[in-house]
Motif scaffolding. Structure first.
Motif, short mmCIF file in Angstrom:
data_model
loop_
_atom_site.label_atom_id
_atom_site.label_comp_id
_atom_site.label_asym_id
_atom_site.label_seq_id
_atom_site.Cartn_x
_atom_site.Cartn_y
_atom_site.Cartn_z
N LEU A 1 14.55 30.44 18.72
CA LEU A 1 13.56 29.38 18.47
C LEU A 1 13.00 29.46 17.05
O LEU A 1 12.81 28.44 16.39
N TRP A 2 12.74 30.67 16.63
CA TRP A 2 12.15 30.88 15.30
C TRP A 2 13.18 30.69 14.20
O TRP A 2 12.96 30.02 13.19
N GLN A 3 14.37 31.29 14.43
CA GLN A 3 15.38 31.37 13.37
C GLN A 3 16.15 30.07 13.17
O GLN A 3 16.82 29.91 12.15
N SER A 4 16.12 29.16 14.14
CA SER A 4 16.94 27.94 14.01
C SER A 4 16.16 26.79 13.37
O SER A 4 16.61 25.64 13.42
N ALA A 5 15.03 27.10 12.75
CA ALA A 5 14.16 26.06 12.18
C ALA A 5 14.93 25.08 11.29
O ALA A 5 14.69 23.88 11.33
N TYR A 6 15.88 25.60 10.49
CA TYR A 6 16.65 24.73 9.60
C TYR A 6 18.16 24.86 9.80
O TYR A 6 18.94 24.58 8.89
N HIS B 1 17.53 41.77 10.96
CA HIS B 1 18.60 42.37 10.15
C HIS B 1 19.62 41.35 9.65
O HIS B 1 20.57 41.72 8.96
N VAL B 2 19.47 40.08 10.03
CA VAL B 2 20.41 39.04 9.55
C VAL B 2 19.64 37.81 9.07
O VAL B 2 18.53 37.56 9.53
N PRO B 3 20.23 37.04 8.14
CA PRO B 3 19.57 35.78 7.74
C PRO B 3 19.61 34.77 8.89
O PRO B 3 20.39 34.93 9.84
N ASP B 4 18.82 33.73 8.80
CA ASP B 4 18.79 32.70 9.84
C ASP B 4 20.17 32.06 9.99
O ASP B 4 20.93 31.98 9.03
N PRO B 5 20.49 31.58 11.20
CA PRO B 5 21.82 30.96 11.37
C PRO B 5 21.94 29.65 10.59
O PRO B 5 21.00 28.85 10.54
N ASP B 6 23.10 29.46 9.97
CA ASP B 6 23.37 28.20 9.28
C ASP B 6 23.78 27.14 10.29
O ASP B 6 23.43 25.98 10.17
#
Ligand code: IPE
Ligand code: IPE
Ligand code: MG
Length: 240
Positions: free
Chosen positions: A186-191, A165-170
């Protein structure tokens, strides 16, 4: 021009050490940690952050001494009841992210009540990762796809994650001086950009959040491209 990260994620670490330094029981550090979180949510909202995700209890934290685990569960249930009215008034929408099975009825009821009480808010999304692990999220998302016989693609897996429900963390912040991810996003912090703070979580204040944001502003996010390509790009403002 200073850019405010749309989504900041925080590993709130160092409560135990904060307490030990003062010859207090570890749970006193966790209590102080709740105060620090309240302050952080308020500041993040004031700065214009749209999504704040915090790591409150990991899949691995069950391995701590039983007294600390039950103390954390009690504190969590108590803090939920106490904090929700103000969060609701401040326009904060709360989501709990993590495995619900294995949590007590009291904790589960508090979670459901907090989510429904704040469901119509939209100023700031607060994701509380509780009984959460990045591996758990990837596995439960993969299991969902498998159960539906869906083809596994990055997009399909992302959509099945508990944080869909949220975009990946900046920006991912970790307090407490350790420079590791400890099974968080782990998945969302790729960039994501990372900011490691030596402050213990109870000491994390407005000034340190501003330092993290200032550090974020010094970074060039290239997403695999070259600097020249990034310089030629028209900036997009996601918040407008
Ligand atoms: C983080 O603080 C909070 C939780 C993991 C619940 P810690 O309890 O890990 O504090 P330290 O790292 O022992 O100081
Ligand atoms: C990460 O902190 C989990 C939370 C902040 C909830 P830990 O203190 O559990 O991490 P490790 O064990 O030092 O890696
Ligand atoms: Mg720790």
């Amino acid at each position: 021009m200073s850019q405010i990260p749309h989504h900041i994620a925080i590993v709130m670490d160092g409560n135990g050490r904060w307490a030990s330094k003062r010859f207090l029981p570890r749970i006193a550090g966790h209590k102080q940690g709740v105060d620090s979180l309240r302050r952080c949510v308020r500041t993040a909202g004031q700065r214009g952050v749209k999504v704040l995700t915090v790591f409150a209890f990991s899949s691995e934290n069950w391995n701590r001494p039983i007294d600390e685990v039950s103390g954390l569960m009690d504190l969590f249930a108590m803090a939920l009841g106490r904090e929700v009215p103000q969060l609701k008034a401040d326009g904060v929408r709360i989501f709990f992210v993590g495995e619900r099975a294995g949590l007590s009825a009291k904790v589960t009821a508090g979670i459901e009540q907090a989510e429904s009480a704040t469901a119509s808010n939209s100023r700031l999304i607060l994701n509380v990762c509780f009984n959460y692990g990045g591996r758990w999220d990837i596995v439960q998302a993969a299991a969902k796809l498998a159960a539906k016989g869906q083809v596994v693609t990055e997009q399909a897996l992302s959509a099945a994650m508990a944080l869909a429900h949220v975009p990946d963390p900046d920006l991912v912040v970790r307090t407490g001086g350790e420079q590791r991810i400890s099974n968080f996003m782990l998945w969302q912090s790729a960039y994501s950009e990372f900011y490691f703070s030596d402050k213990l979580w109870p000491e994390f204040d407005e000034a340190e959040l501003d330092r993290a944001i200032a550090s974020f502003n010094q970074r060039e996010r290239r997403f695999g491209k070259t600097s020249d390509q990034i310089a030629a790009q028209v900036p997009v403002d996601r918040n407008s």
